[in-house]
Design an enzyme around this catalytic site. Structure first.
Site, PDB file in Angstrom:
ATOM      1  N   GLU A  36       6.629   3.287   2.625  1.00 43.50           N
ATOM      2  CA  GLU A  36       7.858   3.450   1.862  1.00 43.50           C
ATOM      3  C   GLU A  36       7.474   4.217   0.596  1.00 43.50           C
ATOM      4  O   GLU A  36       6.562   3.803  -0.116  1.00 43.50           O
ATOM      5  CB  GLU A  36       8.423   2.074   1.501  1.00 43.50           C
ATOM      6  N   ARG A 265      -3.215  -8.425   6.709  1.00 43.54           N
ATOM      7  CA  ARG A 265      -3.316  -7.410   5.669  1.00 43.54           C
ATOM      8  C   ARG A 265      -4.627  -7.583   4.916  1.00 43.54           C
ATOM      9  O   ARG A 265      -5.245  -8.644   4.965  1.00 43.54           O
ATOM     10  CB  ARG A 265      -2.112  -7.458   4.736  1.00 43.54           C
ATOM     11  N   LYS A 275       2.533  -3.149  -4.527  1.00 40.37           N
ATOM     12  CA  LYS A 275       2.995  -1.971  -5.268  1.00 40.37           C
ATOM     13  C   LYS A 275       3.819  -2.391  -6.475  1.00 40.37           C
ATOM     14  O   LYS A 275       3.785  -1.722  -7.505  1.00 40.37           O
ATOM     15  CB  LYS A 275       3.823  -1.081  -4.340  1.00 40.37           C
TER      16      LYS A 275
END
Ligand code: ATP
Ligand code: MG
Length: 562
Positions: A36, A265, A275
């Site tokens: 994204e 992850r 982020k």
């Protein structure tokens, strides 16, 4: 751990892929990396990039590919600056999407067609209740939810309402489009999830063409299916969303059936990875920008001097699992140190200089000493380092009253100048505070490249920089940004545990070759650590600036008693 090329163990994802090829389920493999564009990429993304692009490369013989797809379905947080930085970072990591660059926003019309299709099947409806009402009626793990009033209106009315939503007839929050699945499902994601919401926002790609935007869970499977992705690899938090992913693939008019597979992850000690948190550090000025060398962003690591192959090796080394854990950042630092130890040329710089006068060397004569560029690699050759009557050495390489096992300089003691002569200390001076200000020494003629003469004990070589030709350089000593292993769980929030010593800037003396090195030149400062000429502030010949990539040894490991 010194294996220079850690090969990936066959992990569970590669096993599934090998199976699907063996059974003929797929003639080839298509993966995707779907960032994204709402921030810069970090080392966690590198894990996903190495996985997705890695699988495509490993199967290149049968035409496998990896798409770079910008998942730009949320107009509020996305910017073109991020799109460009993400492309640059993927390339720098060594991967190439060739012609397969896509934007989810190019599929907006298709998402809309799918929504219309679902309404026509009786599988979606417009809900005009408020967000609070919708939430209240969702139920919880022990209580089934109930449908909103109006959820049973006829297909035609739903189609008209959706068209009005698209045409801009409603304000944000007035209504949403929901899938009709199962309000009693034990998986909350299946309790009539929202497909579209109204957002009167400008989009970086589609401008003001749309005022309804699809939710991630609806858009993502459709993007994958449109692109004929065979294996859609994502992180574990999407495991509970998989039934929904499959429901959309089953019930929408899609051209292929991708399979979602989840993996753990990457989390690292002494850093934050989300982020949102990285953006906060940048926006509050707690770091110098997204490419601050202390951040785990790809652009920060690049500026810090972490080589792309070391990051790829790290990603191979950690492998793939189905459970979340935290990886010691020392493992990443190990890969960087290991690669630089093999490949980085050696140069000399003195970080805490004290002057040594070579009494029997005529001060006006500038001589040259051939110094090896890499002690273990003769192919790296030698360079000529100028030397005259005075040299800088490291303050800690002299002791006024040294213990027996101190093999460096002290009154009457000998040491070798790296690549050059053995010198003997003849005198030293101190200031009022007792700091050494000047050292006198004599060189022993004929000792360059030769063993110590009989009766002289010289066991060590120290680095040095010639006073006449050496240059001042700004050196940035970077350390970990946080002082605790898990900043995310700090009581006062992650910004309360920033390491106050994460950056120290000093002026060092460097050999002349370093002053004219190109930006991005990476080397070992002998006996100190690995450094890189800063990609932004370093000006060859005018203003040398070096960043410390990593120290020679892991001082944190020592502190932690490892
Ligand atoms: P963050 O949580 O840091 O904000 P994100 O998941 O929102 O990251 P995306 O841009 O949506 O970021 O991620 C793109 C891809 O990278 C996704 O497939 C995601 O699963 C993967 N990814 C993101 N963070 C990690 C991580 N820490 N480890 C492995 N893969 C990750
Ligand atoms: Mg995300």
């Amino acid at each position: 751990m010194s294996d220079p090329d850690p090969s990936p163990k066959p992990d569970f994802i590669r096993e599934i892929i090998a199976d699907d090829l063996a059974t003929g389920k797929h003639p080839t493999i298509i993966t995707r990396f779907p960032p994204e564009p709402n921030g810069y990429l970090h080392i966690g993304h590198a894990k996903s990039i190495c996985l997705n692009f890695g699988i495509a490369l490993e199967n290149a013989g049968i035409g496998a590919k990896c798409h770079l797809r910008f998942d730009d379905t949320n107009p509020e947080k996305e910017e073109s600056e991020y799109v460009e930085s993400i492309k640059a970072d993927v390339r720098w990591l060594g991967f190439d999407w060739e012609n397969d660059l896509y934007f989810a926003s190019d599929y907006f019309e298709f998402f809309y067609e799918c929504a219309v299709h679902l309404i026509k099947q009786g599988l979606a409806y417009v809900d005009q209740n408020s967000a609070e009402e919708i939430r209240a009626k969702r139920g919880n793990l022990t209580t089934p939810g109930t449908r909103s009033t109006g959820s049973d209106r006829p297909v035609e009315e739903n189609l008209e309402l959706l068209a009005s939503m698209r045409a801009g007839a409603f304000k944000e929050g007035d209504c949403v489009l929901r899938a009709r699945i199962d309000m009693a499902s034990s998986n909350m994601n299946l309790r009539d999830p929202v497909l579209y919401r109204i957002m009167h926002a400008h989009h970086h790609n589609t401008g003001d063409a749309w005022c309804i935007y699809p939710m991630y869970d609806f858009a993502h499977p459709l993007e994958d299916a449109l692109e004929h992705i065979t294996h859609s690899l994502c992180t574990l938090e999407f495991e509970n969303h998989r039934p929904l992913y499959d429901w959309f693939i089953e019930n929408c008019p899609v051209p292929s059936k991708p399979r979602q597979i989840e993996f753990a992850r990457l989390n690292l000690t002494y850093t934050v990875m989300s982020k949102r948190k990285l953006l906060q550090l940048v926006q509050e000025g707690l770091v110098g920008g997204w490419n601050d060398p202390r951040l785990p962003t790809i652009s920060g690591l690049r500026r810090r001097g972490y080589p792309a192959p070391a990051i790829r090796d790290f990603c191979k080394r950690i492998g793939l699992t189905k459970f979340n854990s935290t990886t010691d950042v020392a493992l990443l630092e190990f890969e960087v140190r290991d690669l630089l130890n093999r490949e980085a040329p050696r140069r000399m710089a003195v970080l805490d200089p004290v002057r040594v006068v070579l009494e029997n060397w005529s001060a006006e004569t500038i001589g040259h000493i051939d110094v090896a560029n890499h002690p273990q690699n003769p192919a790296a050759g030698e360079r000529q380092v100028p030397i005259s009557g005075e040299v800088w050495i490291e303050r800690e390489d002299f002791m006024e009253d040294p213990p027996k096992k101190f093999y460096r300089l002290g009154p009457g003691r000998h040491v070798r100048l790296r690549g050059g002569h053995i010198i003997r200390c003849t005198s030293h001076e101190k200031d009022a505070a007792g700091n050494i200000t000047l050292i006198g020494a004599e060189i022993l003629p004929g000792t360059v490249g030769a063993d110590s003469p009989a009766g002289i004990e010289c066991r060590a070589a120290i680095h040095w920089v010639d006073v006449a030709t050496g240059v001042d350089a700004e050196v940035r000593l970077y350390d970990r940004l946080f002082s605790v292993e898990d900043p995310d769980s700090a009581e006062g929030g992650f910004t309360s545990v920033l390491n106050p010593d994460s950056l120290k800037t000093i002026t060092a003396k460097v050999e002349p070759a370093l002053a004219v090195a190109a930006a991005g030149f990476s080397c070992q400062f002998e006996r100190i650590g690995y450094f890189i000429a800063d990609g932004i502030d370093h000006q060859p010949g005018a203003k040398p600036v070096f960043n410390r990539t990593v120290a020679l040894r892991d001082s944190w490991g020592k502190q932690a008693g490892r």
